[in-house]
Design an enzyme around this catalytic site. Structure first.
Site, PDB file in Angstrom:
ATOM      1  N   GLU A 179       0.818  -1.216   0.000  1.00 31.04           N
ATOM      2  CA  GLU A 179       0.000   0.000   0.000  1.00 31.04           C
ATOM      3  C   GLU A 179       0.849   1.264   0.000  1.00 31.04           C
ATOM      4  O   GLU A 179       0.506   2.263  -0.652  1.00 31.04           O
ATOM      5  CB  GLU A 179      -0.945  -0.006   1.201  1.00 31.04           C
ATOM      6  CG  GLU A 179      -0.243  -0.122   2.552  1.00 31.04           C
ATOM      7  CD  GLU A 179      -1.231  -0.161   3.710  1.00 31.04           C
ATOM      8  OE1 GLU A 179      -1.979   0.814   3.854  1.00 31.04           O
ATOM      9  OE2 GLU A 179      -1.222  -1.153   4.461  1.00 31.04           O
ATOM     10  N   SER A 269      10.436  -9.174 -18.535  1.00 32.48           N
ATOM     11  CA  SER A 269      11.297 -10.305 -18.207  1.00 32.48           C
ATOM     12  C   SER A 269      12.710  -9.815 -17.883  1.00 32.48           C
ATOM     13  O   SER A 269      12.935  -8.618 -17.679  1.00 32.48           O
ATOM     14  CB  SER A 269      11.313 -11.314 -19.360  1.00 32.48           C
ATOM     15  OG  SER A 269      11.960 -12.509 -18.956  1.00 32.48           O
ATOM     16  N   LYS A 272      18.147 -12.835 -16.596  1.00 34.31           N
ATOM     17  CA  LYS A 272      18.340 -14.012 -15.727  1.00 34.31           C
ATOM     18  C   LYS A 272      17.438 -15.177 -16.137  1.00 34.31           C
ATOM     19  O   LYS A 272      17.600 -16.290 -15.633  1.00 34.31           O
ATOM     20  CB  LYS A 272      18.109 -13.619 -14.268  1.00 34.31           C
ATOM     21  CG  LYS A 272      19.172 -12.648 -13.758  1.00 34.31           C
ATOM     22  CD  LYS A 272      18.837 -12.092 -12.394  1.00 34.31           C
ATOM     23  CE  LYS A 272      19.911 -11.110 -11.943  1.00 34.31           C
ATOM     24  NZ  LYS A 272      20.058  -9.950 -12.835  1.00 34.31           N
ATOM     25  N   ASN A 309      20.065  -5.485 -15.760  1.00 38.46           N
ATOM     26  CA  ASN A 309      19.909  -4.698 -14.536  1.00 38.46           C
ATOM     27  C   ASN A 309      19.584  -3.239 -14.837  1.00 38.46           C
ATOM     28  O   ASN A 309      20.024  -2.695 -15.840  1.00 38.46           O
ATOM     29  CB  ASN A 309      21.203  -4.751 -13.713  1.00 38.46           C
ATOM     30  CG  ASN A 309      21.523  -6.145 -13.231  1.00 38.46           C
ATOM     31  OD1 ASN A 309      21.544  -7.087 -14.005  1.00 38.46           O
ATOM     32  ND2 ASN A 309      21.787  -6.296 -11.962  1.00 38.46           N
ATOM     33  N   LEU A 311      19.818   0.648 -13.155  1.00 40.65           N
ATOM     34  CA  LEU A 311      20.517   1.389 -12.126  1.00 40.65           C
ATOM     35  C   LEU A 311      19.558   1.886 -11.055  1.00 40.65           C
ATOM     36  O   LEU A 311      18.468   2.362 -11.352  1.00 40.65           O
ATOM     37  CB  LEU A 311      21.229   2.598 -12.747  1.00 40.65           C
ATOM     38  CG  LEU A 311      22.426   2.293 -13.645  1.00 40.65           C
ATOM     39  CD1 LEU A 311      22.854   3.565 -14.357  1.00 40.65           C
ATOM     40  CD2 LEU A 311      23.578   1.719 -12.847  1.00 40.65           C
ATOM     41  N   ARG A 402      27.242 -14.993  -4.441  1.00 41.86           N
ATOM     42  CA  ARG A 402      26.096 -15.353  -3.613  1.00 41.86           C
ATOM     43  C   ARG A 402      25.302 -16.496  -4.255  1.00 41.86           C
ATOM     44  O   ARG A 402      25.449 -16.758  -5.458  1.00 41.86           O
ATOM     45  CB  ARG A 402      25.196 -14.135  -3.414  1.00 41.86           C
ATOM     46  CG  ARG A 402      25.865 -12.977  -2.699  1.00 41.86           C
ATOM     47  CD  ARG A 402      24.928 -11.794  -2.556  1.00 41.86           C
ATOM     48  NE  ARG A 402      24.478 -11.280  -3.844  1.00 41.86           N
ATOM     49  CZ  ARG A 402      23.602 -10.288  -3.979  1.00 41.86           C
ATOM     50  NH1 ARG A 402      23.081  -9.718  -2.904  1.00 41.86           N
ATOM     51  NH2 ARG A 402      23.235  -9.871  -5.180  1.00 41.86           N
TER      52      ARG A 402
END
Length: 473
Positions: A179, A269, A272, A309, A311, A402
């Site tokens: 919200e 999309s 990745k 990606n 920015l 990661r």
């Protein structure tokens, strides 16, 4: 003058001249001009507004040292970003702090003011020059239309809503689960474009009854589906949430668009989704397959826009790096060889709108992301732009890749070839043949297996992706 910072002005044109005049006349200005740099050979050794042109851009390091310059002000608001990038690269060879005058389109009514001088931002160096919307093309499918944006509280969704609102739609539907973020988007639109009708809808895309109600009540004609769980490491730990939202939430929204005969549907999309190794990428790839399946049989023009990606989106490295720099470091980078494609949020959204106008149904549009950027180079650039020296003032630490991360991403599968579109910054990925009957069976089994949270969903998703896709057509 003695208390002011000694400034070198890049650009001895109209903007540079006006900046100098304001710096001299203002008692509050923190800079005092020493002279100009300009590549125009006709201006060399001349005076502009009473100050000398000291050389060309290649002379900047020597000029800074000779005249003890503490601040460099780039005053070429009409310069393309490629030129700004070259100038900043030269300036970074000095210890001077770099400031910049916003580009012409960012200045209200073209007025130049020293109050508008700001620090150089990473967007100035990585973003491409914005091309103007082809207004006629966009108006053909957005003007006087009811447009639904899912995920309208997110980085991409909120910018989509903002740019759609500039195309004179009949109504913009802001749909999201949070919200506060939806209210923030609505407030921005109401303040900046009060004539545009907006409706905020707090709806989870997994709630089929509420989604049906939205489509039935408002009858949207164009849908931009930006709602998704996108945080890669977080989704590695929350597989079921990612599948329910990114796969079955997308299925609910897209099938509603088909039932209610939406004219155009654009699915956001990601790179990745190409050869995915993480849960987020796998679920987005299944989303692509869902959209392509619907496109093959629907009167709605379904399309997919795939890019890398952006920015300063939520969770991206740029705000994380800025926060770490503000705290004095260290700046953490996962791997020295990690590279990513980057694009500013406004330019990504602009191209998404352009791609939507090009669709005849079923395409995977791929945005031109430029050259991939090394994450460690991005970190060093941000540190220098903040006035520090990497590994001297601010340390860079490598923390290791990661869960779910790759060293580099791709925008195309090996079996996809890049086909030019009518837009220079948008390509089309050639489609791969999909066994849709098998895909439907696999989705039903996946839906049933979600009730058993102990299932091996990673291998299940990979198996579905590999089994239903074959060769290019």
């Amino acid at each position: 003058m003695s208390l002011r910072k000694r400034a070198l002005i890049i650009g001895a044109g109209e903007a540079g001249s006006m900046v100098v005049k304001q710096l001299i006349q203002s008692n509050e200005a923190e800079f005092y001009p020493i002279g100009f740099v300009d590549d125009d050979h006709k201006k060399q050794k001349l005076e502009v507004s009473g100050f000398p042109v000291l050389g060309r851009r290649t002379d900047i390091p020597n000029i800074v040292k000779k005249y003890d310059i503490s601040t460099i002000i780039v005053a070429i608001p009409s310069a393309p970003k490629s030129q700004i990038k070259e100038i900043v690269h030269i300036c970074k060879q000095t210890k001077a702090h770099i400031q910049i005058l916003p580009r012409l389109q960012d200045l209200i009514h073209g007025r130049i003011s020293v109050k508008e001088i700001r620090g150089v931002d990473v967007k100035d160096l990585l973003g491409r020059d914005m091309v103007k919307h082809r207004i006629d093309q966009l108006n053909n499918y957005l003007q006087d239309r009811v447009v639904l944006v899912t995920g309208a509280g997110g980085s991409i969704g909120s910018e989509l809503a903002y740019q759609v609102a500039q195309c004179d739609p009949k109504m913009v539907l802001l749909l999201g689960h949070g919200e506060n973020s939806i209210q923030k988007t609505e407030t921005k639109l109401n303040e900046s474009m009060p004539r545009v009708t907006t409706v905020s809808l707090i709806v989870d895309i997994q709630d089929q009854m509420l989604i049906d109600d939205v489509f039935n009540r408002f009858r949207p004609e164009v849908v931009f589906h930006a709602a998704a769980h996108k945080h890669v490491p977080l989704m590695e730990k929350n597989e079921v949430a990612a599948i329910k939202n990114n796969v079955f939430g997308t299925k609910i929204v897209a099938e509603a668009a088909d039932r209610y005969e939406v004219k155009r549907f654009v699915f956001i999309s990601t790179d990745k989704a190409v050869n995915p190794v993480n849960i987020m990428g796998m679920t987005k790839r299944l989303g692509e397959l869902l959209i392509q399946q619907l496109a093959a049989k629907s009167s709605t023009k379904f399309s997919i826009v795939r890019f890398g990606n952006v920015l300063e989106s939520r969770g991206s490295v740029v705000p994380i790096f800025k926060r770490q720099i503000a705290m004095g470091g260290p700046v953490t980078v996962t791997h020295p060889d990690m590279v990513r494609y980057f694009m500013t949020i406004p330019e990504a959204v602009q191209l998404v709108l352009e791609a939507g106008s090009l669709s005849s149904g079923g395409e995977i549009f791929v945005l031109n992301m430029g050259e991939p950027v090394k994450i460690v180079d991005l970190a060093k650039t941000l540190i220098r732009l903040s006035g520090y020296e990497p590994d001297y003032d601010i340390k860079i630490e490598y923390t290791g890749i990661r869960p779910g991360e790759k060293l580099s991403e791709s925008l195309f599968y090996n079996d996809e070839r890049s086909i030019p579109s009518k837009h220079p910054d948008i390509s089309i990925a050639s489609t791969m043949s999909i066994n849709y009957t098998q895909f439907q069976r696999e989705l039903k089994k996946l839906e049933v297996s979600l009730k058993n949270s102990s299932d091996d969903f990673r291998n299940t998703l990979l198996r579905i992706i590999q089994n239903v896709s074959s060769t290019r057509v």
